[in-house]
Design an enzyme around this catalytic site. Structure first.
Site, PDB file in Angstrom:
ATOM      1  N   SER A 185      38.860   3.991  -4.583  1.00 26.59           N
ATOM      2  CA  SER A 185      37.481   4.470  -4.728  1.00 26.59           C
ATOM      3  C   SER A 185      36.873   4.651  -3.352  1.00 26.59           C
ATOM      4  CB  SER A 185      36.652   3.430  -5.488  1.00 26.59           C
ATOM      5  OG  SER A 185      35.264   3.701  -5.362  1.00 26.59           O
ATOM      6  N   TYR A 233      34.219  -5.349  -7.108  1.00 24.30           N
ATOM      7  CA  TYR A 233      34.871  -4.038  -7.288  1.00 24.30           C
ATOM      8  C   TYR A 233      35.280  -3.465  -5.931  1.00 24.30           C
ATOM      9  CZ  TYR A 233      35.312   0.865  -8.899  1.00 24.30           C
ATOM     10  OH  TYR A 233      35.750   2.132  -9.185  1.00 24.30           O
TER      11      TYR A 233
HETATM   12  C1  BMA Z   1      33.164   4.671  -8.190  1.00 25.63           C
HETATM   13  C2  BMA Z   1      32.379   3.827  -9.158  1.00 25.63           C
HETATM   14  C3  BMA Z   1      31.156   4.593  -9.568  1.00 25.63           C
HETATM   15  C4  BMA Z   1      30.370   5.034  -8.361  1.00 25.63           C
HETATM   16  C5  BMA Z   1      31.278   5.761  -7.394  1.00 25.63           C
HETATM   17  C6  BMA Z   1      30.580   6.217  -6.120  1.00 25.63           C
HETATM   18  O1  BMA Z   1      34.331   3.987  -7.815  1.00 25.63           O
HETATM   19  O2  BMA Z   1      32.010   2.635  -8.539  1.00 25.63           O
HETATM   20  O3  BMA Z   1      30.349   3.803 -10.400  1.00 25.63           O
HETATM   21  O4  BMA Z   1      29.333   5.892  -8.749  1.00 25.63           O
HETATM   22  O5  BMA Z   1      32.370   4.967  -7.066  1.00 25.63           O
HETATM   23  O6  BMA Z   1      29.948   5.168  -5.473  1.00 25.63           O
END
Ligand code: BMA
Length: 252
Positions: free
Chosen positions: A132, A145
């Site tokens: 992410s 996360y």
């Molecule tokens: C992703 C999640 C989403 C978030 C995006 C950008 O991994 O955490 O909820 O909107 O990143 O920050």
């Protein structure tokens, strides 16, 4: 046109969101695809010819069994790790158990999946971990996360280094906001069900492209990274974020 025929792939967390789009895309292009997920994909969403095996990514034996099921003629080619949960909270507000759960599903599961898969990649292979943008820059209250996605990033590099000699390439994608059940459920938990569409639209505006991504737009990049067309790519991360992190939050 079946460019991926002869390839066998396993997609952890493949029953929804980015994982499901990836499984469908690989299958459409001719790969043999196994989804490993706690839940089966909804019939209306998954295309024919994909197998599903029930798998709790926290359980090593279940992960190993899933990899066995996906291995054909003694060989597995592609691993995608897309299992993920998002929990909101600062370090203070996150319990140790919640932290462990997020790490277990988002990161330790990737370790287990790779550990089981790499020995099966006897003709070489490719791995893509779904990380992410939050591994690089994050919102408030996503400590567990963000840490789990940071773990995936370091693991990408470590595995690329260790397994280049086995002809296994390892990369990650770092999506921005994507319209997935996980993100919808996050929006719901923050603002309530009636506002999910509005929240997604708001979140979309932080991206240069002015909208959230569809899972298919990330799946396209994952498929490319797996494919032989990406033969010189390993040990890297690819932001698929509509320009989200291209910006500084300081206005002139
Ligand atoms: C992703 C999640 C989403 C978030 C995006 C950008 O991994 O955490 O909820 O909107 O990143 O920050």
């Amino acid at each position: 046109m079946e460019p991926y025929s002869g390839k066998s792939a396993i997609v952890f967390g493949g029953s929804s969101g980015i994982g499901l789009s990836t499984a469908n895309l690989l299958r459409r292009r001719g790969a043999r695809v196994t989804i490993a997920d706690l839940n089966p994909p909804a019939t209306k969403d998954s295309i024919d010819g994909i197998s599903w095996i029930c798998c709790d990514v926290r359980e090593q034996q279940q992960v190993e069994a899933a990899v066995q099921a996906a291995t054909t003629e003694d060989s597995l080619h592609w691993l995608v790790y897309s299992a993920g949960i998002q929990h909101y909270g600062t370090v203070i507000k996150t319990s140790a158990d919640e932290y462990d759960l997020v790490q277990a599903v988002n990161a330790r599961g990737a370790f287990l999946a790779a550990k089981a898969s790499i020995p099966q990649m006897r003709q070489g292979g490719a791995i893509v971990l779904v990380s992410s943008v939050q591994a690089l820059a994050c919102q408030e209250g996503v400590a567990a996360y963000a840490a789990s996605k940071g773990t995936l990033e370091a693991l990408t590099r470590a595995m690329a280094v260790d397994h280049a000699g086995d002809n296994v390439r390892v990369n990650s994608v770092m999506p921005g906001t994507v319209d997935t059940p996980m993100v919808r459920s996050s929006a719901n938990s923050l603002r309530g069900n009636g506002l999910v569409e509005q929240v997604l639209e708001e979140w979309g505006k932080s991206h240069l492209i002015q909208r959230v991504a569809q899972p298919e737009e990330v799946a396209q990049v994952i498929a490319f990274l797996l494919s032989d067309e990406a033969s010189f790519l390993t040990g890297s991360s690819y932001r698929v974020d509509g320009g989200l992190l291209a910006q500084l939050p300081v206005r002139l």
